[in-house]
Design a protein around this motif. Structure first.
Motif, PDB file in Angstrom:
ATOM      1  N   VAL A  10       0.677  -1.281   0.185  1.00 15.55           N
ATOM      2  CA  VAL A  10       0.314  -0.070   0.024  1.00 15.55           C
ATOM      3  C   VAL A  10       0.452   1.257  -0.418  1.00 15.55           C
ATOM      4  CG1 VAL A  10      -1.931   1.192   1.160  1.00 15.55           C
ATOM      5  CG2 VAL A  10      -2.195  -1.323   1.213  1.00 15.55           C
ATOM      6  N   PRO A  11       0.613   2.186  -0.993  1.00 10.38           N
ATOM      7  CA  PRO A  11       1.619   3.105  -1.092  1.00 10.38           C
ATOM      8  C   PRO A  11       1.355   4.051   0.256  1.00 10.38           C
ATOM      9  CG  PRO A  11       0.516   2.580  -3.221  1.00 10.38           C
ATOM     10  CD  PRO A  11      -0.001   2.102  -2.124  1.00 10.38           C
ATOM     11  N   PRO A  12       2.209   5.148   0.818  1.00  6.85           N
ATOM     12  CA  PRO A  12       1.953   6.077   1.965  1.00  6.85           C
ATOM     13  C   PRO A  12       1.500   6.717   1.468  1.00  6.85           C
ATOM     14  CG  PRO A  12       4.152   5.636   0.917  1.00  6.85           C
ATOM     15  CD  PRO A  12       4.185   4.904   0.437  1.00  6.85           C
ATOM     16  N   PHE A  13       0.057   7.107   2.755  1.00  3.75           N
ATOM     17  CA  PHE A  13      -0.042   8.841   2.730  1.00  3.75           C
ATOM     18  C   PHE A  13       0.544   9.687   2.139  1.00  3.75           C
ATOM     19  CE2 PHE A  13      -3.700  11.287   3.264  1.00  3.75           C
ATOM     20  CZ  PHE A  13      -3.437  12.688   3.845  1.00  3.75           C
ATOM     21  N   VAL A  14       0.607  10.925   1.420  1.00  2.00           N
ATOM     22  CA  VAL A  14       1.621  11.836   1.519  1.00  2.00           C
ATOM     23  C   VAL A  14       0.419  13.131   1.405  1.00  2.00           C
ATOM     24  CG1 VAL A  14       2.543  13.283  -0.477  1.00  2.00           C
ATOM     25  CG2 VAL A  14       2.959  11.035  -0.276  1.00  2.00           C
ATOM     26  N   GLY A  15       0.850  13.323   2.753  1.00  2.00           N
ATOM     27  CA  GLY A  15       0.036  14.678   3.050  1.00  2.00           C
ATOM     28  C   GLY A  15       0.379  16.085   2.268  1.00  2.00           C
ATOM     29  N   PRO A  16       0.002  17.122   2.432  1.00  2.00           N
ATOM     30  CA  PRO A  16      -0.098  18.731   2.679  1.00  2.00           C
ATOM     31  C   PRO A  16       1.203  19.268   2.096  1.00  2.00           C
ATOM     32  CG  PRO A  16      -1.659  18.891   4.468  1.00  2.00           C
ATOM     33  CD  PRO A  16      -1.124  17.259   3.673  1.00  2.00           C
ATOM     34  N   ASP A  17       1.844  19.762   1.867  1.00  3.62           N
ATOM     35  CA  ASP A  17       3.201  20.074   1.589  1.00  3.62           C
ATOM     36  C   ASP A  17       3.224  21.937   1.547  1.00  3.62           C
ATOM     37  OD1 ASP A  17       6.720  20.869   1.183  1.00  3.62           O
ATOM     38  OD2 ASP A  17       6.649  18.988   1.391  1.00  3.62           O
ATOM     39  N   ILE A  18       4.053  22.327   2.292  1.00  2.00           N
ATOM     40  CA  ILE A  18       4.022  23.826   2.202  1.00  2.00           C
ATOM     41  C   ILE A  18       4.612  24.238   0.606  1.00  2.00           C
ATOM     42  CG2 ILE A  18       6.649  24.109   3.071  1.00  2.00           C
ATOM     43  CD1 ILE A  18       3.405  26.112   4.814  1.00  2.00           C
ATOM     44  N   ASP A  19       4.942  23.422  -0.108  1.00  3.66           N
ATOM     45  CA  ASP A  19       6.395  23.756  -1.542  1.00  3.66           C
ATOM     46  C   ASP A  19       4.558  24.100  -2.634  1.00  3.66           C
ATOM     47  OD1 ASP A  19       9.098  23.364  -0.773  1.00  3.66           O
ATOM     48  OD2 ASP A  19       8.870  21.328  -1.381  1.00  3.66           O
ATOM     49  N   GLU A  20       3.748  23.311  -1.919  1.00  4.72           N
ATOM     50  CA  GLU A  20       1.944  24.321  -2.032  1.00  4.72           C
ATOM     51  C   GLU A  20       1.992  25.791  -2.251  1.00  4.72           C
ATOM     52  OE1 GLU A  20      -1.385  21.880  -1.421  1.00  4.72           O
ATOM     53  OE2 GLU A  20       0.130  19.958  -1.038  1.00  4.72           O
ATOM     54  N   PHE A  21       2.422  26.422  -1.837  1.00  2.29           N
ATOM     55  CA  PHE A  21       2.696  27.797  -1.941  1.00  2.29           C
ATOM     56  C   PHE A  21       3.855  28.180  -2.327  1.00  2.29           C
ATOM     57  CE2 PHE A  21       0.633  26.340   2.318  1.00  2.29           C
ATOM     58  CZ  PHE A  21      -0.711  26.939   2.313  1.00  2.29           C
ATOM     59  N   PHE A  22       4.543  27.154  -3.112  1.00  2.79           N
ATOM     60  CA  PHE A  22       5.553  27.967  -3.915  1.00  2.79           C
ATOM     61  C   PHE A  22       5.695  27.599  -5.630  1.00  2.79           C
ATOM     62  CE2 PHE A  22       7.079  28.783   0.097  1.00  2.79           C
ATOM     63  CZ  PHE A  22       6.933  29.805   0.793  1.00  2.79           C
ATOM     64  N   PRO A  23       5.094  27.312  -6.315  1.00  2.47           N
ATOM     65  CA  PRO A  23       5.048  26.193  -7.500  1.00  2.47           C
ATOM     66  C   PRO A  23       5.538  26.648  -8.499  1.00  2.47           C
ATOM     67  CG  PRO A  23       3.166  28.247  -7.187  1.00  2.47           C
ATOM     68  CD  PRO A  23       3.506  27.785  -6.036  1.00  2.47           C
ATOM     69  N   PRO A  24       6.362  26.023  -9.435  1.00  5.26           N
ATOM     70  CA  PRO A  24       6.776  26.498 -10.601  1.00  5.26           C
ATOM     71  C   PRO A  24       6.133  27.304 -11.094  1.00  5.26           C
ATOM     72  CG  PRO A  24       5.913  23.958 -10.492  1.00  5.26           C
ATOM     73  CD  PRO A  24       5.682  24.772  -9.003  1.00  5.26           C
ATOM     74  N   ALA A  25       7.766  28.087 -11.742  1.00  5.47           N
ATOM     75  CA  ALA A  25       6.861  29.092 -12.853  1.00  5.47           C
ATOM     76  C   ALA A  25       6.450  28.494 -13.570  1.00  5.47           C
ATOM     77  CB  ALA A  25       7.533  29.227 -13.733  1.00  5.47           C
ATOM     78  N   VAL A  26       5.336  29.186 -14.470  1.00  5.81           N
ATOM     79  CA  VAL A  26       3.829  28.902 -15.431  1.00  5.81           C
ATOM     80  C   VAL A  26       5.025  29.924 -17.214  1.00  5.81           C
ATOM     81  CG1 VAL A  26       1.813  28.731 -16.888  1.00  5.81           C
ATOM     82  CG2 VAL A  26       2.990  28.475 -14.340  1.00  5.81           C
ATOM     83  N   PHE A  27       5.413  30.445 -16.596  1.00  2.31           N
ATOM     84  CA  PHE A  27       5.642  31.796 -17.644  1.00  2.31           C
ATOM     85  C   PHE A  27       6.950  32.742 -17.073  1.00  2.31           C
ATOM     86  CE2 PHE A  27       0.837  31.956 -18.371  1.00  2.31           C
ATOM     87  CZ  PHE A  27       0.950  31.047 -19.415  1.00  2.31           C
TER      88      PHE A  27
END
Length: 264
Positions: A10-27
């Protein structure tokens, strides 16, 4: 955040991460004009605000339709319960455009945190909260200086009725509290509420997906509980969204009121 599961395979549960507030650049990656997902959400929120008020006010009628009524209710709420209630009619109407802009900017930017496909508030990263706090701070300084520059700074730093020797302690504290700490508390209060709200919502709904689609056997039933908590917290988050917009606009108005007070 990872939660290892003892069940083999069973794959481990992956919760929220603070990196979500620093997403990669789009443009424009690597430039001063770099745009990521959160910036796109902010642009969408700004466009939504402009469209909302343009559509709601372009054909004003004496007997308003439903949409015009909703817009007028929102405007009247800010005007009556925040601006005029604290500043009076004269000063309330003078600063109403600013207070109105702050309230609805915070409200709509916060609301993107519960909009499907967006799922993150435009105020959950420091840029927008700090900008709005600086605007509130400048309005506070402007109101005081416009009323009476000398009295404004004297009474802000040297409160009347205090024995002179105590000013050695009080004046630095008043300076820090009034001119340094105030914009940062406005910024952090809004930003941290939106960060925590996002992390909790992601935690509940990610856990629901993990229990329903990854975990085998009767343990899947736990997903119903996390789903219920997720929906309950979404309702609570809607309350926080409105409350934070109200508090930010209210505190901005309170600061302006203090700057315009008679002792200044």
């Amino acid at each position: 955040m990872h939660l290892l599961v003892p069940t083999a395979g069973v794959p481990p549960f992956v919760g929220p991460d603070i990196d979500e507030f620093f997403p990669p650049a789009v443009f424009f990656e690597g430039t001063a004009f770099e745009i990521n997902r959160i910036m796109l959400i902010r642009f969408a929120a700004a466009i939504a605000i402009l469209l909302l008020f343009w559509i709601g006010t372009r054909r004003m009628r004496v007997v308003p339709g439903r949409f015009q009524s909703v817009i007028e209710m929102g405007l009247d709420f800010v005007r009556v319960n925040i601006a005029e209630d604290l500043l009076g009619k004269k000063d309330g109407r003078r600063f109403l455009p600013l207070i109105m802009a702050i309230f609805f900017t915070v409200l709509v930017m916060n609301f993107t945190g519960v909009v499907p496909l967006m799922n993150i508030a435009g105020t959950s990263v420091i840029g927008v909260p700090l900008l709005l706090a600086v605007v509130a701070y400048v309005a506070f300084i402007y109101a005081g200086c416009r009323k009476s520059p000398a009295n404004f700074f004297r009474n802000a730093l040297f409160p009347p009725g205090v024995p002179w020797p105590l000013y050695i302690l009080i004046t630095p504290l008043e300076f820090l509290s009034t001119f340094i700490v105030r914009p940062f508390t406005l910024t952090l209060r809004l930003m941290m509420n939106m960060i925590v709200g996002h992390l909790l919502l992601v935690l509940f709904f990610t856990a629901t997906q993990w229990f329903f689609f990854v975990v085998p056997g009767f343990v899947k039933a736990i997903g119903a509980g996390t789903l219920a908590f997720g929906f309950a917290f979404t309702v609570f988050e809607l309350l926080i969204i409105v409350l934070q917009a109200y508090i930010f606009a209210l505190l901005t108005t309170v600061y302006i009121q203090l700057a315009l007070a008679e002792e200044h």
